[in-house]
Design a protein around this motif. Structure first.
Motif, PDB file in Angstrom:
ATOM      1  N   HIS A  89       0.851  -1.193   0.000  1.00 33.53           N
ATOM      2  CA  HIS A  89       0.000   0.000   0.000  1.00 33.53           C
ATOM      3  C   HIS A  89       0.885   1.241   0.000  1.00 33.53           C
ATOM      4  N   LEU A  90       0.931   1.964  -1.109  1.00 31.21           N
ATOM      5  CA  LEU A  90       1.653   3.236  -1.188  1.00 31.21           C
ATOM      6  C   LEU A  90       1.155   4.028  -2.390  1.00 31.21           C
ATOM      7  N   HIS A  91       1.522   5.317  -2.406  1.00 29.90           N
ATOM      8  CA  HIS A  91       1.017   6.237  -3.421  1.00 29.90           C
ATOM      9  C   HIS A  91       2.151   7.049  -4.036  1.00 29.90           C
ATOM     10  N   THR A  92       1.933   7.487  -5.270  1.00 32.67           N
ATOM     11  CA  THR A  92       2.942   8.214  -6.027  1.00 32.67           C
ATOM     12  C   THR A  92       2.303   9.435  -6.693  1.00 32.67           C
ATOM     13  N   HIS A  93       3.081  10.099  -7.578  1.00 33.86           N
ATOM     14  CA  HIS A  93       2.541  11.225  -8.339  1.00 33.86           C
ATOM     15  C   HIS A  93       1.318  10.850  -9.164  1.00 33.86           C
ATOM     16  N   SER A 143      -9.680   1.703  11.342  1.00 38.95           N
ATOM     17  CA  SER A 143      -9.868   2.642  12.459  1.00 38.95           C
ATOM     18  C   SER A 143      -9.763   4.081  11.990  1.00 38.95           C
ATOM     19  N   TRP A 144      -8.825   4.359  11.091  1.00 40.92           N
ATOM     20  CA  TRP A 144      -8.737   5.700  10.514  1.00 40.92           C
ATOM     21  C   TRP A 144     -10.048   6.075   9.837  1.00 40.92           C
ATOM     22  N   ASN A 186      -1.363   0.929   9.960  1.00 41.53           N
ATOM     23  CA  ASN A 186      -1.128   1.733   8.769  1.00 41.53           C
ATOM     24  C   ASN A 186      -0.258   2.914   9.178  1.00 41.53           C
ATOM     25  N   THR A 187       1.004   2.918   8.753  1.00 45.32           N
ATOM     26  CA  THR A 187       1.973   3.905   9.222  1.00 45.32           C
ATOM     27  C   THR A 187       1.504   5.333   8.997  1.00 45.32           C
ATOM     28  N   PHE A 188       1.048   5.644   7.795  1.00 44.03           N
ATOM     29  CA  PHE A 188       0.714   7.023   7.457  1.00 44.03           C
ATOM     30  C   PHE A 188      -0.516   7.534   8.201  1.00 44.03           C
ATOM     31  N   SER A 189      -1.303   6.624   8.763  1.00 38.98           N
ATOM     32  CA  SER A 189      -2.438   7.042   9.581  1.00 38.98           C
ATOM     33  C   SER A 189      -1.999   7.519  10.960  1.00 38.98           C
ATOM     34  N   GLY A 190      -0.712   7.412  11.268  1.00 36.51           N
ATOM     35  CA  GLY A 190      -0.220   7.785  12.590  1.00 36.51           C
ATOM     36  C   GLY A 190       0.442   9.149  12.614  1.00 36.51           C
ATOM     37  N   VAL A 191       0.832   9.561  13.809  1.00 40.00           N
ATOM     38  CA  VAL A 191       1.524  10.822  14.035  1.00 40.00           C
ATOM     39  C   VAL A 191       2.900  10.753  13.365  1.00 40.00           C
ATOM     40  N   PRO A 192       3.387  11.851  12.732  1.00 43.62           N
ATOM     41  CA  PRO A 192       2.826  13.197  12.690  1.00 43.62           C
ATOM     42  C   PRO A 192       1.949  13.481  11.486  1.00 43.62           C
ATOM     43  N   SER A 223       2.451   4.991   2.119  1.00 46.44           N
ATOM     44  CA  SER A 223       3.308   6.173   1.942  1.00 46.44           C
ATOM     45  C   SER A 223       2.674   7.198   1.019  1.00 46.44           C
ATOM     46  N   HIS A 224       2.714   8.445   1.456  1.00 44.45           N
ATOM     47  CA  HIS A 224       2.267   9.590   0.670  1.00 44.45           C
ATOM     48  C   HIS A 224       3.341  10.676   0.622  1.00 44.45           C
ATOM     49  N   ARG A 225       3.765  11.134   1.810  1.00 43.93           N
ATOM     50  CA  ARG A 225       4.679  12.278   1.902  1.00 43.93           C
ATOM     51  C   ARG A 225       6.142  11.881   1.761  1.00 43.93           C
ATOM     52  N   TYR A 226       6.494  10.675   2.124  1.00 43.22           N
ATOM     53  CA  TYR A 226       7.882  10.211   2.128  1.00 43.22           C
ATOM     54  C   TYR A 226       8.739  11.090   3.033  1.00 43.22           C
ATOM     55  N   GLU A 227       8.205  11.283   4.233  1.00 42.85           N
ATOM     56  CA  GLU A 227       8.882  12.074   5.253  1.00 42.85           C
ATOM     57  C   GLU A 227       9.277  11.207   6.459  1.00 42.85           C
ATOM     58  N   GLY A 228       9.483   9.920   6.220  1.00 39.53           N
ATOM     59  CA  GLY A 228       9.855   9.017   7.293  1.00 39.53           C
ATOM     60  C   GLY A 228       8.897   7.865   7.472  1.00 39.53           C
ATOM     61  N   GLU A 229       7.768   7.874   6.764  1.00 37.59           N
ATOM     62  CA  GLU A 229       6.811   6.782   6.921  1.00 37.59           C
ATOM     63  C   GLU A 229       7.202   5.538   6.125  1.00 37.59           C
ATOM     64  N   ALA A 230       7.962   5.712   5.051  1.00 30.97           N
ATOM     65  CA  ALA A 230       8.295   4.575   4.190  1.00 30.97           C
ATOM     66  C   ALA A 230       9.261   3.623   4.883  1.00 30.97           C
ATOM     67  N   GLY A 231       8.985   2.347   4.757  1.00 28.49           N
ATOM     68  CA  GLY A 231       9.874   1.328   5.285  1.00 28.49           C
ATOM     69  C   GLY A 231       9.649   0.958   6.731  1.00 28.49           C
ATOM     70  N   ARG A 232       8.543   1.369   7.323  1.00 28.53           N
ATOM     71  CA  ARG A 232       8.332   1.143   8.752  1.00 28.53           C
ATOM     72  C   ARG A 232       7.422  -0.036   9.059  1.00 28.53           C
ATOM     73  N   SER A 233       6.397  -0.275   8.264  1.00 26.56           N
ATOM     74  CA  SER A 233       5.431  -1.349   8.544  1.00 26.56           C
ATOM     75  C   SER A 233       5.228  -2.148   7.260  1.00 26.56           C
ATOM     76  N   TYR A 234       5.348  -3.465   7.352  1.00 26.47           N
ATOM     77  CA  TYR A 234       5.402  -4.252   6.125  1.00 26.47           C
ATOM     78  C   TYR A 234       4.967  -5.684   6.372  1.00 26.47           C
ATOM     79  N   LEU A 235       5.004  -6.484   5.324  1.00 25.73           N
ATOM     80  CA  LEU A 235       4.721  -7.917   5.407  1.00 25.73           C
ATOM     81  C   LEU A 235       6.000  -8.700   5.182  1.00 25.73           C
ATOM     82  N   MET A 236       6.124  -9.807   5.922  1.00 26.30           N
ATOM     83  CA  MET A 236       7.098 -10.837   5.600  1.00 26.30           C
ATOM     84  C   MET A 236       6.293 -12.058   5.170  1.00 26.30           C
TER      85      MET A 236
END
Length: 291
Positions: free
Chosen positions: A16-20, A121-122, A143-149, A178-191
């Motif tokens: 789950h991520l987004h681009t231009h 929940s979001w 969902n990482t991007f649903s969290g702070v900040p 991921s939307h902003r790519y301000e630290g959210e990318a690479g934090r929550s994932y599947l193995m």
């Protein structure tokens, strides 16, 4: 990718991520290279209402995907549904007032895809309404991007537990969104435990439940008689969740825990676990039946 002590291969991916192409702040190409550079094995680019393509390279897999949404208010229900791995774009999913969540799910399955309920929940999804939907394949428990900040309400464990207590045990996924790519990318994932890095193998593993939602820890849960057992990578806390409201052995804490147990009471019907390591990173197992 890594190979565990039993010889099984696990692949790391974000679904789950987004681009231009919709509302993300990186180009499609830059987002793909970012995740590839972080050691990911597979990726689904899921721009809003924009279908992406399947692309297989020697060491990296892109699985086709898209995020659809319906509903404009909490009372009527706001549903964001991520479609993964369809055989061609589900062209009958069209924006409009007559479109509903069940139609999206049905069309994803008509194209042999996998339907994920995103950030419930979001979205303030009501369990009683989601229980009316049929054939959801999984839901995001985190969902990482649903969290702070960036936002709020990233965690959907209570939602998962309420559904499971009613018999809807949805497999649990974690994703960056991921939307902003301000630290959210690479934090929550599947193995994902799969035979090979291919679309077919990854989707088959998802349907079997051979995956773990995580921010780092690895874990597996199973029943041994009336006892739930978790075996995991070194952790500082293991917490069990069921449809019981009190138990004195739900939480195990310590240093470098690799195993924890919980006695299941006769009235309980499911169990799942959350594993937290010394860095505060969490893994979430999916709910399983206890009998």
């Amino acid at each position: 990718m890594f190979i565990d002590q039993n010889g099984y291969t696990w692949y790391r991916g974000n679904m789950h991520l987004h681009t231009h192409r919709s509302d993300g702040d990186l180009s499609y190409e830059d987002a793909v290279e970012l995740y590839r550079g972080m050691g990911y094995d597979f990726l689904a680019v899921t721009d809003h209402w924009r279908w992406s393509e399947d692309i297989k390279e020697d060491d990296f897999l892109r699985i086709a995907g898209c995020e659809y949404d319906v509903g404009a208010s909490v009372p009527e229900g706001i549903y964001h549904i991520v479609a993964i791995g369809c055989e061609g774009e589900p062209e009958l999913i069209r924006k409009g007032k007559d479109l509903n969540a069940q139609q999206i799910i049905d069309q994803i399955h008509e194209h042999n895809g996998y339907a994920i309920l995103a950030h419930p929940s979001w979205s303030l999804n009501r369990p009683d309404k989601v229980l009316q939907l049929k054939d959801i394949d999984a839901t995001e428990i985190y969902n990482t991007f649903s969290g702070v900040p960036w936002n709020a309400r990233p965690y959907s464990g209570d939602f998962v537990d309420i559904l499971a207590s009613e018999g809807m045990r949805l497999p649990c996924m974690a994703a960056d969104d991921s939307h902003r790519y301000e630290g959210e990318a690479g934090r929550s994932y599947l193995m994902v435990k799969a035979e090979e890095l291919s679309k077919e193998a990854i989707l088959s593993a998802l349907r079997r439940g051979d995956f773990i939602a995580t921010q780092g820890p690895m874990a597996q849960i199973r029943m041994e008689g009336s006892t739930a057992v978790v075996e995991c990578s070194p952790a500082s806390r293991v917490v069990f969740y069921t449809d019981g409201v009190y138990s004195d052995d739900r939480c195990t804490t310590g240093e470098d825990l690799t195993r924890a147990t919980c006695r299941i009471r006769p009235h309980e019907t499911f169990v799942r676990a959350e594993i937290v390591d010394s860095e505060g990173r969490t893994a979430w197992t999916s709910p399983i039946p206890v009998r």
